[in-house]
Design a protein around this motif. Structure first.
Motif, PDB file in Angstrom:
ATOM      1  N   GLU A  38     -33.851 -22.296  -6.826  1.00  0.00           N
ATOM      2  CA  GLU A  38     -33.171 -22.393  -5.532  1.00  0.00           C
ATOM      3  C   GLU A  38     -34.199 -22.775  -4.484  1.00  0.00           C
ATOM      4  O   GLU A  38     -35.265 -22.169  -4.400  1.00  0.00           O
ATOM      5  CB  GLU A  38     -32.520 -21.044  -5.170  1.00  0.00           C
ATOM      6  CG  GLU A  38     -31.765 -21.123  -3.842  1.00  0.00           C
ATOM      7  CD  GLU A  38     -30.898 -19.890  -3.566  1.00  0.00           C
ATOM      8  OE1 GLU A  38     -31.023 -18.886  -4.297  1.00  0.00           O
ATOM      9  OE2 GLU A  38     -30.113 -19.954  -2.606  1.00  0.00           O
ATOM     10  N   PHE A  39     -33.860 -23.785  -3.662  1.00  0.00           N
ATOM     11  CA  PHE A  39     -34.747 -24.124  -2.554  1.00  0.00           C
ATOM     12  C   PHE A  39     -34.697 -22.978  -1.548  1.00  0.00           C
ATOM     13  O   PHE A  39     -33.619 -22.429  -1.286  1.00  0.00           O
ATOM     14  CB  PHE A  39     -34.276 -25.401  -1.839  1.00  0.00           C
ATOM     15  CG  PHE A  39     -34.388 -26.682  -2.622  1.00  0.00           C
ATOM     16  CD1 PHE A  39     -34.727 -26.707  -3.959  1.00  0.00           C
ATOM     17  CD2 PHE A  39     -34.141 -27.891  -1.982  1.00  0.00           C
ATOM     18  CE1 PHE A  39     -34.822 -27.918  -4.664  1.00  0.00           C
ATOM     19  CE2 PHE A  39     -34.234 -29.102  -2.663  1.00  0.00           C
ATOM     20  CZ  PHE A  39     -34.560 -29.113  -4.002  1.00  0.00           C
ATOM     21  N   SER A  96     -34.203 -21.303   1.866  1.00  0.00           N
ATOM     22  CA  SER A  96     -33.212 -21.785   2.837  1.00  0.00           C
ATOM     23  C   SER A  96     -33.859 -22.386   4.084  1.00  0.00           C
ATOM     24  O   SER A  96     -33.360 -23.367   4.636  1.00  0.00           O
ATOM     25  CB  SER A  96     -32.224 -20.674   3.205  1.00  0.00           C
ATOM     26  OG  SER A  96     -32.767 -19.814   4.166  1.00  0.00           O
ATOM     27  N   THR A  97     -34.989 -21.837   4.520  1.00  0.00           N
ATOM     28  CA  THR A  97     -35.666 -22.381   5.707  1.00  0.00           C
ATOM     29  C   THR A  97     -36.277 -23.748   5.391  1.00  0.00           C
ATOM     30  O   THR A  97     -36.171 -24.695   6.178  1.00  0.00           O
ATOM     31  CB  THR A  97     -36.749 -21.407   6.191  1.00  0.00           C
ATOM     32  OG1 THR A  97     -36.116 -20.146   6.456  1.00  0.00           O
ATOM     33  CG2 THR A  97     -37.426 -21.905   7.452  1.00  0.00           C
ATOM     34  N   LEU A 140     -22.941 -25.543  -9.038  1.00  0.00           N
ATOM     35  CA  LEU A 140     -23.599 -25.534  -7.721  1.00  0.00           C
ATOM     36  C   LEU A 140     -23.972 -26.929  -7.233  1.00  0.00           C
ATOM     37  O   LEU A 140     -24.491 -27.070  -6.119  1.00  0.00           O
ATOM     38  CB  LEU A 140     -24.854 -24.658  -7.776  1.00  0.00           C
ATOM     39  CG  LEU A 140     -24.590 -23.161  -7.990  1.00  0.00           C
ATOM     40  CD1 LEU A 140     -25.907 -22.386  -8.059  1.00  0.00           C
ATOM     41  CD2 LEU A 140     -23.711 -22.597  -6.869  1.00  0.00           C
ATOM     42  N   ALA A 141     -23.700 -27.952  -8.024  1.00  0.00           N
ATOM     43  CA  ALA A 141     -24.081 -29.303  -7.604  1.00  0.00           C
ATOM     44  C   ALA A 141     -23.311 -29.675  -6.335  1.00  0.00           C
ATOM     45  O   ALA A 141     -22.081 -29.631  -6.308  1.00  0.00           O
ATOM     46  CB  ALA A 141     -23.779 -30.302  -8.717  1.00  0.00           C
ATOM     47  N   SER A 142     -24.027 -30.021  -5.288  1.00  0.00           N
ATOM     48  CA  SER A 142     -23.353 -30.245  -4.003  1.00  0.00           C
ATOM     49  C   SER A 142     -23.713 -31.570  -3.355  1.00  0.00           C
ATOM     50  O   SER A 142     -23.450 -31.784  -2.188  1.00  0.00           O
ATOM     51  CB  SER A 142     -23.698 -29.094  -3.046  1.00  0.00           C
ATOM     52  OG  SER A 142     -25.086 -28.984  -2.920  1.00  0.00           O
ATOM     53  N   GLU A 143     -24.342 -32.450  -4.124  1.00  0.00           N
ATOM     54  CA  GLU A 143     -24.658 -33.782  -3.593  1.00  0.00           C
ATOM     55  C   GLU A 143     -24.009 -34.828  -4.496  1.00  0.00           C
ATOM     56  O   GLU A 143     -24.639 -35.360  -5.416  1.00  0.00           O
ATOM     57  CB  GLU A 143     -26.178 -33.996  -3.516  1.00  0.00           C
ATOM     58  CG  GLU A 143     -26.874 -33.206  -2.422  1.00  0.00           C
ATOM     59  CD  GLU A 143     -26.520 -33.692  -1.016  1.00  0.00           C
ATOM     60  OE1 GLU A 143     -25.797 -34.703  -0.880  1.00  0.00           O
ATOM     61  OE2 GLU A 143     -26.973 -33.052  -0.047  1.00  0.00           O
ATOM     62  N   PRO A 144     -22.731 -35.141  -4.239  1.00  0.00           N
ATOM     63  CA  PRO A 144     -22.028 -36.066  -5.139  1.00  0.00           C
ATOM     64  C   PRO A 144     -22.643 -37.459  -5.184  1.00  0.00           C
ATOM     65  O   PRO A 144     -22.412 -38.218  -6.125  1.00  0.00           O
ATOM     66  CB  PRO A 144     -20.605 -36.109  -4.564  1.00  0.00           C
ATOM     67  CG  PRO A 144     -20.691 -35.533  -3.194  1.00  0.00           C
ATOM     68  CD  PRO A 144     -21.879 -34.627  -3.176  1.00  0.00           C
ATOM     69  N   TRP A 152     -32.572 -36.482   8.003  1.00  0.00           N
ATOM     70  CA  TRP A 152     -31.640 -36.999   9.019  1.00  0.00           C
ATOM     71  C   TRP A 152     -32.393 -37.841  10.042  1.00  0.00           C
ATOM     72  O   TRP A 152     -31.948 -38.917  10.421  1.00  0.00           O
ATOM     73  CB  TRP A 152     -30.928 -35.843   9.736  1.00  0.00           C
ATOM     74  CG  TRP A 152     -29.981 -35.081   8.856  1.00  0.00           C
ATOM     75  CD1 TRP A 152     -29.277 -35.570   7.795  1.00  0.00           C
ATOM     76  CD2 TRP A 152     -29.639 -33.687   8.976  1.00  0.00           C
ATOM     77  NE1 TRP A 152     -28.521 -34.554   7.242  1.00  0.00           N
ATOM     78  CE2 TRP A 152     -28.714 -33.401   7.939  1.00  0.00           C
ATOM     79  CE3 TRP A 152     -30.019 -32.655   9.847  1.00  0.00           C
ATOM     80  CZ2 TRP A 152     -28.162 -32.125   7.763  1.00  0.00           C
ATOM     81  CZ3 TRP A 152     -29.469 -31.398   9.668  1.00  0.00           C
ATOM     82  CH2 TRP A 152     -28.549 -31.139   8.633  1.00  0.00           C
ATOM     83  N   TYR A 189     -33.835 -31.269   5.258  1.00  0.00           N
ATOM     84  CA  TYR A 189     -32.678 -32.069   5.658  1.00  0.00           C
ATOM     85  C   TYR A 189     -32.843 -32.633   7.063  1.00  0.00           C
ATOM     86  O   TYR A 189     -32.418 -33.749   7.343  1.00  0.00           O
ATOM     87  CB  TYR A 189     -31.373 -31.279   5.485  1.00  0.00           C
ATOM     88  CG  TYR A 189     -30.796 -31.456   4.104  1.00  0.00           C
ATOM     89  CD1 TYR A 189     -31.379 -30.826   3.004  1.00  0.00           C
ATOM     90  CD2 TYR A 189     -29.720 -32.296   3.872  1.00  0.00           C
ATOM     91  CE1 TYR A 189     -30.889 -31.011   1.723  1.00  0.00           C
ATOM     92  CE2 TYR A 189     -29.218 -32.487   2.589  1.00  0.00           C
ATOM     93  CZ  TYR A 189     -29.806 -31.847   1.515  1.00  0.00           C
ATOM     94  OH  TYR A 189     -29.323 -32.057   0.246  1.00  0.00           O
ATOM     95  N   LYS A 190     -33.473 -31.868   7.938  1.00  0.00           N
ATOM     96  CA  LYS A 190     -33.702 -32.392   9.290  1.00  0.00           C
ATOM     97  C   LYS A 190     -34.648 -33.596   9.256  1.00  0.00           C
ATOM     98  O   LYS A 190     -34.422 -34.593   9.945  1.00  0.00           O
ATOM     99  CB  LYS A 190     -34.233 -31.286  10.205  1.00  0.00           C
ATOM    100  CG  LYS A 190     -33.151 -30.258  10.515  1.00  0.00           C
ATOM    101  CD  LYS A 190     -33.677 -29.106  11.320  1.00  0.00           C
ATOM    102  CE  LYS A 190     -33.917 -29.516  12.758  1.00  0.00           C
ATOM    103  NZ  LYS A 190     -34.139 -28.318  13.605  1.00  0.00           N
ATOM    104  N   GLU A 246     -30.977 -44.196   3.490  1.00  0.00           N
ATOM    105  CA  GLU A 246     -29.533 -44.004   3.327  1.00  0.00           C
ATOM    106  C   GLU A 246     -28.888 -45.253   2.765  1.00  0.00           C
ATOM    107  O   GLU A 246     -29.100 -46.353   3.264  1.00  0.00           O
ATOM    108  CB  GLU A 246     -28.890 -43.712   4.689  1.00  0.00           C
ATOM    109  CG  GLU A 246     -28.601 -42.259   4.945  1.00  0.00           C
ATOM    110  CD  GLU A 246     -27.976 -42.056   6.313  1.00  0.00           C
ATOM    111  OE1 GLU A 246     -26.975 -42.714   6.620  1.00  0.00           O
ATOM    112  OE2 GLU A 246     -28.532 -41.239   7.080  1.00  0.00           O
ATOM    113  N   LEU A 265     -35.218 -25.718   3.080  1.00  0.00           N
ATOM    114  CA  LEU A 265     -34.089 -26.631   2.874  1.00  0.00           C
ATOM    115  C   LEU A 265     -33.651 -27.264   4.191  1.00  0.00           C
ATOM    116  O   LEU A 265     -33.450 -28.477   4.284  1.00  0.00           O
ATOM    117  CB  LEU A 265     -32.921 -25.853   2.254  1.00  0.00           C
ATOM    118  CG  LEU A 265     -31.610 -26.627   2.079  1.00  0.00           C
ATOM    119  CD1 LEU A 265     -31.734 -27.653   0.955  1.00  0.00           C
ATOM    120  CD2 LEU A 265     -30.459 -25.672   1.789  1.00  0.00           C
ATOM    121  N   LEU A 266     -33.533 -26.438   5.226  1.00  0.00           N
ATOM    122  CA  LEU A 266     -33.130 -26.970   6.531  1.00  0.00           C
ATOM    123  C   LEU A 266     -34.180 -27.940   7.061  1.00  0.00           C
ATOM    124  O   LEU A 266     -33.839 -29.025   7.546  1.00  0.00           O
ATOM    125  CB  LEU A 266     -32.908 -25.830   7.538  1.00  0.00           C
ATOM    126  CG  LEU A 266     -32.534 -26.307   8.946  1.00  0.00           C
ATOM    127  CD1 LEU A 266     -31.183 -27.023   8.943  1.00  0.00           C
ATOM    128  CD2 LEU A 266     -32.524 -25.138   9.926  1.00  0.00           C
TER     129      LEU A 266
END
Lengths: 154, 90
Positions: free
Chosen positions: A54-55, A57-58, A95-99, A68, A64-65, A32, A60-61
């Motif tokens: 598309e990643f 969804s499972t 759809l870009a969602s990570e600025p 984190w 990210y976990k 980070e 993707l989670l």
């Protein structure tokens, strides 16, 4: 500017060539706040499509976990274009969602699964605005800070 | 009834930068309504015409809500909700 080790850059290119003619996708995580791409994670393109990615969804989670827990963030979000240039499509922009991420686009349009040069370009996508940035490739044997010259052949 | 909701980077403008907020509700739909009251604008980023947006993933205790009832998915005290935008494009 994106600074990336040659080994990671080459691995992204290899992934894109391998998955051609479908789009390949993945991320490179890094500590980070470091802006340093360290850990390549190839993702399955759940869309399995030459024109969309598309990643799952499972997955993707789970990804990210992991990030984190390890205090990582997605430094690079990459995908390939298999018939067009390495420039964000309207869908990519919408759809870009990570600025905070570098959006890397690789185009396999010219050589497909075969050897040969690919376009490897990087962008910031924030609030619908696309800004291309320089890509600096670091060689392991050449740790000085001079920009690496793109190779003509992979 | 307290539900922890993990907020993705792109929606933290609605939560004063907070990575997680607390809300309540017996269903996902009620929770979103509750979040909207404390964080105006956030519901519109999650919903489109009263449905969950196609490219927003919501998980309750690691289950994608699309497989457990969508907006009607049930919530209990202590559940953890994660919101993650899809990573997708063309």
């Amino acid at each position: 500017m994106l600074t990336i080790d040659r080994a990671i850059r080459d691995a992204i290119v290899a992934h894109a060539k391998r998955d051609h003619p479908d789009e390949a996708c993945g991320i490179v995580a890094g500590p980070e706040g470091s802006d340093t791409p360290v850990r390549l994670v190839e993702m399955v393109n759940a869309a399995g499509s030459p024109t969309f990615y598309e990643f799952d969804s499972t997955e993707l989670l789970a990804l990210y976990k992991q990030m984190w827990d390890a205090d990582e963030e997605p430094v690079i979000v990459y995908h390939s274009h298999t018939a067009t240039e390495a420039y964000p499509s309207r869908t990519d922009i919408g759809l870009a969602s990570e600025p905070g991420a570098h959006y890397v686009l690789v185009s396999t349009a010219e050589h497909g699964n075969n050897d040969g040069p690919v376009e490897f370009r990087s962008y910031r996508i924030v609030d619908g605005a696309v800004t291309e940035e320089e890509v600096r490739v670091l060689d392991p044997t050449n740790t000085d800070q001079n920009p690496a010259t793109p190779r003509s052949n992979d | 009834m307290a539900i922890e909701v993990r907020i993705p980077t792109i929606l933290r403008t609605y939560t004063d930068g907070a990575k997680a907020v607390t809300g309540e509700g017996e269903t996902l739909s009620a929770l979103i309504e509750n979040l909207e009251a404390s964080h105006p604008g956030i519901a519109d980023r999650l919903l489109d015409n009263g449905e969950l947006r196609r490219f927003v993933n919501v998980y309750i205790n690691d289950e994608d809500v699309r497989f457990i009832g969508g907006l009607e998915a049930k919530l209990s005290d202590g559940d953890q909700v994660v919101v993650l935008p899809a990573v997708a494009g063309g």
